[in-house]
Design an enzyme around this catalytic site. Structure first.
Site, PDB file in Angstrom:
ATOM      1  NE  ARG A  48      45.776  40.253  55.032  1.00  0.00           N
ATOM      2  CZ  ARG A  48      45.016  40.478  53.860  1.00  0.00           C
ATOM      3  NH1 ARG A  48      44.083  41.218  54.737  1.00  0.00           N
ATOM      4  NH2 ARG A  48      44.751  39.408  53.044  1.00  0.00           N
ATOM      5  CG  HIS A  83      48.471  38.533  48.925  1.00  0.00           C
ATOM      6  ND1 HIS A  83      48.345  37.896  49.874  1.00  0.00           N
ATOM      7  CD2 HIS A  83      46.978  38.981  49.060  1.00  0.00           C
ATOM      8  CE1 HIS A  83      47.136  37.263  50.569  1.00  0.00           C
ATOM      9  NE2 HIS A  83      46.495  38.360  49.054  1.00  0.00           N
ATOM     10  CD  GLN A  86      45.021  36.857  46.050  1.00  0.00           C
ATOM     11  OE1 GLN A  86      44.378  36.708  46.792  1.00  0.00           O
ATOM     12  NE2 GLN A  86      43.517  35.977  44.651  1.00  0.00           N
ATOM     13  CG  ASP A 132      45.471  44.447  44.725  1.00  0.00           C
ATOM     14  OD1 ASP A 132      44.450  44.610  44.781  1.00  0.00           O
ATOM     15  OD2 ASP A 132      47.120  44.792  45.398  1.00  0.00           O
ATOM     16  CB  CYS A 171      44.195  39.556  44.988  1.00  0.00           C
ATOM     17  SG  CYS A 171      44.118  41.528  45.313  1.00  0.00           S
ATOM     18  NE  ARG A 217      44.550  33.634  49.025  1.00  0.00           N
ATOM     19  CZ  ARG A 217      44.424  34.633  50.602  1.00  0.00           C
ATOM     20  NH1 ARG A 217      43.750  35.694  49.758  1.00  0.00           N
ATOM     21  NH2 ARG A 217      44.893  34.580  50.960  1.00  0.00           N
TER      22      ARG A 217
HETATM   23  N1  NVA Z   1      47.014  45.723  47.060  1.00  0.00           N
HETATM   24  C1  NVA Z   1      46.112  44.689  48.314  1.00  0.00           C
HETATM   25  C2  NVA Z   1      46.140  43.109  48.361  1.00  0.00           C
HETATM   26  C3  NVA Z   1      44.738  42.896  49.401  1.00  0.00           C
HETATM   27  C4  NVA Z   1      44.769  41.706  49.305  1.00  0.00           C
HETATM   28  C5  NVA Z   1      46.179  45.544  50.079  1.00  0.00           C
HETATM   29  O1  NVA Z   1      47.360  45.377  49.918  1.00  0.00           O
HETATM   30  O2  NVA Z   1      45.786  46.031  50.427  1.00  0.00           O
HETATM   31  N1   CP Z   2      42.614  39.310  48.689  1.00  0.00           N
HETATM   32  C1   CP Z   2      42.702  38.998  50.203  1.00  0.00           C
HETATM   33  O1   CP Z   2      43.539  38.449  50.533  1.00  0.00           O
HETATM   34  O2   CP Z   2      41.663  39.448  50.348  1.00  0.00           O
HETATM   35  P1   CP Z   2      41.569  40.073  51.885  1.00  0.00           P
HETATM   36  O3   CP Z   2      42.055  41.013  52.285  1.00  0.00           O
HETATM   37  O4   CP Z   2      39.396  40.263  51.793  1.00  0.00           O
HETATM   38  O5   CP Z   2      41.567  38.401  52.505  1.00  0.00           O
END
Ligand code: NVA
Ligand code: CP
Length: 300
Positions: free
Chosen positions: A103, A130, A133, A218, A258, A286
């Site tokens: 990540r 992502h 997800q 989101d 998500c 997930r």
């Molecule tokens: N768009 C959000 C998704 C989090 C799971 C982010 O990147 O923070």
């Molecule tokens: N939706 C998602 O990826 O959640 P986290 O940021 O908690 O991993």
């Protein structure tokens, strides 16, 4: 060397493979067998440059349930944070584990890692995409409503990593995607163009949601954009998914997010906590979807 499969994007897999994964995820969820341990002795390395609840727990629990284990690594504690080249890190880490999940901020960090890794690399979220997800979201839709092919999905809000993955999902799962998004926050044009006529843009979220089978949103400020929170609150003010927006969709439309969510910003509390919202099965999936992914990548 044997060709290594990676999952940096939904486009790394064929449409048929993605459908197989979704079916397998549903099967694994419905027939939990503690004696089935296809990843016995296997290790997943997980590198997190950003926070996570769902991604970390689902990968870690999934590995444990399949008889393997996972190692949580933050750049702060590894030499990556002190500037050890990605290429060297990928070679070293992949010589010791069976799969690597990252990540990261930059998407190129994941693709560079994949280039130098001897084992499959999974994108656990980047600024651009992502895909994990989307496996869970598609699983949730298929479970509750059947095939999503030919259906209409409304994306309301930021043209962010989730939006990009929805655009790719529209290609792979063959649905129509209506996007309502402030002009300055539109998704990357080349990702949109590649999806062709499946994608349509709207100014008004109600127009995007009109006739939709699934409504998705989101956060307005993603991880790494915390400084822009105030500016974004203004830009996205009229892009909240609320009762009015849901009323424009089909009466049996689902709502997904998500998570984590901000009630009162991108979604009203009555929608996210209401009867059309499936955020908790979506989050749980997930685990199941990524178990199917891990089995596909390293279970043989
Ligand atoms: N768009 C959000 C998704 C989090 C799971 C982010 O990147 O923070
Ligand atoms: N939706 C998602 O990826 O959640 P986290 O940021 O908690 O991993």
């Amino acid at each position: 060397m044997q060709h290594i499969r990676h999952f940096t994007s939904l486009l790394d897999f064929s449409s048929a493979e993605l459908h197989t994964l979704i079916n397998r995820a549903i099967e694994l969820k419905n027939n939990r067998d503690p004696d089935y341990q296809p990843l016995k002795g296997k290790v997943l390395g997980m590198i997190f440059e950003k926070s996570s609840t769902r991604t970390r727990i689902s990968f870690e629990a999934g590995m444990a349930q399949f008889g393997g284990s996972a190692i949580f690594l933050s750049p702060r504690d590894t030499q990556l944070g002190r500037g050890e080249p990605l290429e060297d890190s990928a070679r070293v880490i992949s010589s010791m584990v069976d799969c690597i999940m990252l990540r990261t901020h930059k998407h190129e960090t994941v693709t560079t890692f994949a280039r130098y890794s001897r084992v499959p690399v999974i994108n656990g979220l980047t600024d651009l995409k992502h895909p994990c997800q989307l496996l869970a979201d598609m699983q949730t839709y298929f479970e509750l409503r059947g095939d999503i092919a030919g259906k209409t999905v409304a994306w309301i809000g930021d043209g962010n990593n989730m939006c990009h993955s929805y655009i790719n999902a529209a290609r792979q799962f063959d649905f129509k995607l209506n996007i309502a998004c402030p002009f300055d926050y539109r998704p990357h044009q080349e990702i949109v163009d590649a999806a062709g006529s499946r994608i349509a843009f709207f100014q008004d979220p109600k127009d995007a949601a009109s006739g939709a089978d699934l409504v998705v949103t989101d956060v307005w400020a993603s991880m790494g954009q915390e400084d822009e929170q105030k500016k974004r609150e203004l830009a996205f003010e009229s892009f909240q998914v609320n009762r009015e927006v849901m009323n424009a969709a089909h009466s049996d439309a689902l709502f997904m997010h998500c998570l984590p969510a901000h009630r009162g910003e991108e979604v009203s509390a009555d929608v996210i906590d209401g009867p059309q919202s499936v955020i908790f099965p979506e989050a749980e999936n997930r685990l199941h979807a990524q178990k199917a992914l891990l089995e596909f990548l390293i279970g043989r």
